[in-house]
Design a protein around this motif. Structure first.
Motif, PDB file in Angstrom:
ATOM      1  N   TYR A  56       0.507  -0.845   0.159  1.00 54.74           N
ATOM      2  CA  TYR A  56      -0.446  -0.186   0.159  1.00 54.74           C
ATOM      3  C   TYR A  56       0.568   1.482  -0.227  1.00 54.74           C
ATOM      4  O   TYR A  56       0.533   2.707  -0.328  1.00 54.74           O
ATOM      5  N   LEU A  57       1.832   1.187   0.670  1.00 51.67           N
ATOM      6  CA  LEU A  57       2.763   2.489   1.088  1.00 51.67           C
ATOM      7  C   LEU A  57       3.771   2.541  -0.118  1.00 51.67           C
ATOM      8  O   LEU A  57       3.885   3.958  -0.525  1.00 51.67           O
ATOM      9  N   CYS A  58       4.336   1.503  -1.731  1.00 49.73           N
ATOM     10  CA  CYS A  58       5.029   1.499  -2.257  1.00 49.73           C
ATOM     11  C   CYS A  58       3.975   1.950  -4.139  1.00 49.73           C
ATOM     12  O   CYS A  58       4.675   2.936  -4.519  1.00 49.73           O
ATOM     13  N   TYR A  59       2.559   1.292  -3.476  1.00 39.30           N
ATOM     14  CA  TYR A  59       2.197   1.196  -4.992  1.00 39.30           C
ATOM     15  C   TYR A  59       0.714   2.195  -4.621  1.00 39.30           C
ATOM     16  O   TYR A  59      -0.545   1.289  -5.078  1.00 39.30           O
ATOM     17  N   PRO A  60       0.856   3.421  -4.212  1.00 36.22           N
ATOM     18  CA  PRO A  60      -0.507   4.054  -3.376  1.00 36.22           C
ATOM     19  C   PRO A  60      -1.865   4.813  -4.936  1.00 36.22           C
ATOM     20  O   PRO A  60      -2.523   4.248  -4.955  1.00 36.22           O
ATOM     21  N   GLU A  61      -0.874   5.339  -5.791  1.00 37.50           N
ATOM     22  CA  GLU A  61      -2.140   5.374  -7.441  1.00 37.50           C
ATOM     23  C   GLU A  61      -1.926   4.249  -8.005  1.00 37.50           C
ATOM     24  O   GLU A  61      -2.799   4.347  -8.755  1.00 37.50           O
ATOM     25  N   ALA A  62      -1.853   2.965  -8.163  1.00 39.58           N
ATOM     26  CA  ALA A  62      -2.245   2.298  -9.058  1.00 39.58           C
ATOM     27  C   ALA A  62      -3.120   1.343  -7.787  1.00 39.58           C
ATOM     28  O   ALA A  62      -4.152   1.088  -8.328  1.00 39.58           O
ATOM     29  N   LEU A  63      -2.681   1.163  -5.923  1.00 39.98           N
ATOM     30  CA  LEU A  63      -4.394   0.760  -5.288  1.00 39.98           C
ATOM     31  C   LEU A  63      -4.938   1.852  -5.393  1.00 39.98           C
ATOM     32  O   LEU A  63      -6.160   1.461  -5.453  1.00 39.98           O
ATOM     33  N   GLY A  64      -4.652   3.347  -5.594  1.00 35.64           N
ATOM     34  CA  GLY A  64      -5.882   4.572  -5.597  1.00 35.64           C
ATOM     35  C   GLY A  64      -6.252   5.097  -4.221  1.00 35.64           C
ATOM     36  O   GLY A  64      -5.662   4.314  -2.535  1.00 35.64           O
ATOM     37  N   THR A  65      -5.847   6.013  -3.736  1.00 34.50           N
ATOM     38  CA  THR A  65      -6.198   6.609  -2.275  1.00 34.50           C
ATOM     39  C   THR A  65      -7.261   6.007  -1.444  1.00 34.50           C
ATOM     40  O   THR A  65      -6.819   5.604  -0.422  1.00 34.50           O
ATOM     41  N   TYR A  66      -8.353   5.369  -1.899  1.00 32.66           N
ATOM     42  CA  TYR A  66      -8.929   5.370  -1.250  1.00 32.66           C
ATOM     43  C   TYR A  66      -9.245   4.023  -0.507  1.00 32.66           C
ATOM     44  O   TYR A  66      -9.327   3.797   0.324  1.00 32.66           O
ATOM     45  N   ALA A  67      -8.515   3.149  -1.320  1.00 34.09           N
ATOM     46  CA  ALA A  67      -8.139   1.645  -0.992  1.00 34.09           C
ATOM     47  C   ALA A  67      -6.673   1.981   0.239  1.00 34.09           C
ATOM     48  O   ALA A  67      -6.757   0.752   0.699  1.00 34.09           O
ATOM     49  N   VAL A  68      -5.766   2.382  -0.341  1.00 30.54           N
ATOM     50  CA  VAL A  68      -4.984   2.862   0.867  1.00 30.54           C
ATOM     51  C   VAL A  68      -5.302   3.340   2.378  1.00 30.54           C
ATOM     52  O   VAL A  68      -4.917   2.650   3.420  1.00 30.54           O
ATOM     53  N   VAL A  69      -6.050   4.744   1.910  1.00 33.11           N
ATOM     54  CA  VAL A  69      -6.322   4.896   3.776  1.00 33.11           C
ATOM     55  C   VAL A  69      -7.349   4.405   3.996  1.00 33.11           C
ATOM     56  O   VAL A  69      -7.059   3.732   5.273  1.00 33.11           O
ATOM     57  N   THR A  70      -8.410   3.496   3.595  1.00 35.13           N
ATOM     58  CA  THR A  70      -9.531   2.724   4.302  1.00 35.13           C
ATOM     59  C   THR A  70      -8.294   1.655   4.659  1.00 35.13           C
ATOM     60  O   THR A  70      -8.818   1.550   5.962  1.00 35.13           O
ATOM     61  N   ASN A  71      -7.185   0.953   4.112  1.00 39.47           N
ATOM     62  CA  ASN A  71      -7.065   0.123   4.488  1.00 39.47           C
ATOM     63  C   ASN A  71      -6.170   0.242   5.827  1.00 39.47           C
ATOM     64  O   ASN A  71      -6.224  -0.487   7.120  1.00 39.47           O
ATOM     65  N   LEU A  72      -4.833   1.107   5.665  1.00 42.57           N
ATOM     66  CA  LEU A  72      -4.439   1.559   6.493  1.00 42.57           C
ATOM     67  C   LEU A  72      -4.344   2.380   7.260  1.00 42.57           C
ATOM     68  O   LEU A  72      -4.484   1.787   8.865  1.00 42.57           O
ATOM     69  N   ALA A  73      -4.930   3.446   7.437  1.00 43.47           N
ATOM     70  CA  ALA A  73      -5.635   4.373   8.661  1.00 43.47           C
ATOM     71  C   ALA A  73      -6.849   4.141   8.647  1.00 43.47           C
ATOM     72  O   ALA A  73      -7.051   3.706  10.181  1.00 43.47           O
ATOM     73  N   GLY A  74      -7.603   3.205   8.024  1.00 42.57           N
ATOM     74  CA  GLY A  74      -8.574   2.213   8.485  1.00 42.57           C
ATOM     75  C   GLY A  74      -8.534   1.591   9.974  1.00 42.57           C
ATOM     76  O   GLY A  74      -9.471   1.473  10.704  1.00 42.57           O
ATOM     77  N   ASN A  75      -7.688   1.157   9.308  1.00 46.51           N
ATOM     78  CA  ASN A  75      -7.391  -0.521  10.730  1.00 46.51           C
ATOM     79  C   ASN A  75      -6.408   0.030  11.989  1.00 46.51           C
ATOM     80  O   ASN A  75      -7.483  -0.618  12.760  1.00 46.51           O
ATOM     81  N   VAL A  76      -5.953   0.824  11.565  1.00 43.66           N
ATOM     82  CA  VAL A  76      -5.270   2.035  12.817  1.00 43.66           C
ATOM     83  C   VAL A  76      -6.411   2.620  13.287  1.00 43.66           C
ATOM     84  O   VAL A  76      -7.088   2.565  14.648  1.00 43.66           O
ATOM     85  N   ILE A  77      -7.462   3.489  13.053  1.00 46.04           N
ATOM     86  CA  ILE A  77      -8.224   4.313  13.856  1.00 46.04           C
ATOM     87  C   ILE A  77      -9.264   3.395  14.186  1.00 46.04           C
ATOM     88  O   ILE A  77     -10.611   3.779  15.042  1.00 46.04           O
ATOM     89  N   GLY A  78      -9.855   1.991  13.460  1.00 34.16           N
ATOM     90  CA  GLY A  78     -11.036   1.503  13.534  1.00 34.16           C
ATOM     91  C   GLY A  78     -10.422   0.548  15.253  1.00 34.16           C
ATOM     92  O   GLY A  78     -12.103   0.423  15.985  1.00 34.16           O
ATOM     93  N   PHE A  79      -9.034   0.867  15.534  1.00 38.52           N
ATOM     94  CA  PHE A  79      -8.660   0.033  16.938  1.00 38.52           C
ATOM     95  C   PHE A  79      -8.927   1.137  18.289  1.00 38.52           C
ATOM     96  O   PHE A  79      -8.340   1.496  19.711  1.00 38.52           O
ATOM     97  N   LEU A  80      -8.770   2.617  18.022  1.00 34.63           N
ATOM     98  CA  LEU A  80      -9.007   2.819  18.561  1.00 34.63           C
ATOM     99  C   LEU A  80      -9.655   3.507  19.819  1.00 34.63           C
ATOM    100  O   LEU A  80      -9.476   4.000  20.910  1.00 34.63           O
ATOM    101  N   PRO A  81     -10.678   3.346  19.296  1.00 32.35           N
ATOM    102  CA  PRO A  81     -11.820   3.092  20.589  1.00 32.35           C
ATOM    103  C   PRO A  81     -11.702   2.222  21.717  1.00 32.35           C
ATOM    104  O   PRO A  81     -12.100   2.662  22.711  1.00 32.35           O
ATOM    105  N   PHE A  82     -11.328   0.989  21.183  1.00 36.63           N
ATOM    106  CA  PHE A  82     -11.020   0.258  22.007  1.00 36.63           C
ATOM    107  C   PHE A  82     -10.365  -0.025  22.430  1.00 36.63           C
ATOM    108  O   PHE A  82     -10.302   0.045  24.175  1.00 36.63           O
TER     109      PHE A  82
END
Length: 153
Positions: A56-82
């Motif tokens: 995700y960090l090496c190929y953000p253009e090929a994967l798309g910004t939405y996919a990168v943010v959803t996968n990387l930030a989403g997994n981190v942010i998703g567990f912040l409340p926990f």
């Protein structure tokens, strides 16, 4: 802080935690917009740490910004409340190591369930990112708790 105020905070925290867990289960197992396809014929898994994170960090253009943010930030942010709410609910969970372990355990159980039900995939990188999110959530709790004690006794 009075006992009445502490009880109200714990009650509100319990309600928020319940809402959070319901939302988390929905997003991880039922939300079709996040690629939760039913009945995959093959098992999908990644057992190599940092493989998907690096992709995700090496190929953000090929994967798309939405996919990168959803996968990387989403997994981190998703567990912040926990990591932030659990120490509010239980005093004995006010430990970095306990939150780290519980975040790791919950994430592992979710990933195994996704693998066995073939909803999503098992990804060791998700466990890493989710655990990081839980620990960062605990850091937020600790900082807020420190400020509360400093300024409000």
């Amino acid at each position: 802080m009075t006992k009445k105020t502490a009880r109200r905070i714990r009650t509100a925290g319990g309600v928020l935690f319940l809402i959070y867990m319901i939302l988390l289960i929905y997003l991880l197992f039922f939300a079709e917009s996040y690629g939760r396809a039913r009945g995959l014929e093959e098992y999908h898994y990644n057992l190599v740490p940092f493989r998907e994170i690096r992709r995700y960090l090496c190929y953000p253009e090929a994967l798309g910004t939405y996919a990168v943010v959803t996968n990387l930030a989403g997994n981190v942010i998703g567990f912040l409340p926990f990591g932030a709410i659990l120490p509010v609910l239980k005093r004995n969970l006010r430990s970095f190591w306990k939150i780290l372990l519980l975040s790791f355990e919950l994430s592992g159980m979710i990933e195994v369930t996704q693998l066995l039900t073939r909803v999503g995939s098992f990804d060791v990188d998700d466990i890493i990112l989710n655990t990081l999110g839980g620990v960062l959530g605990y850091g937020i709790f600790s900082a807020c708790n420190h400020l509360r004690r400093k300024y409000y006794g």
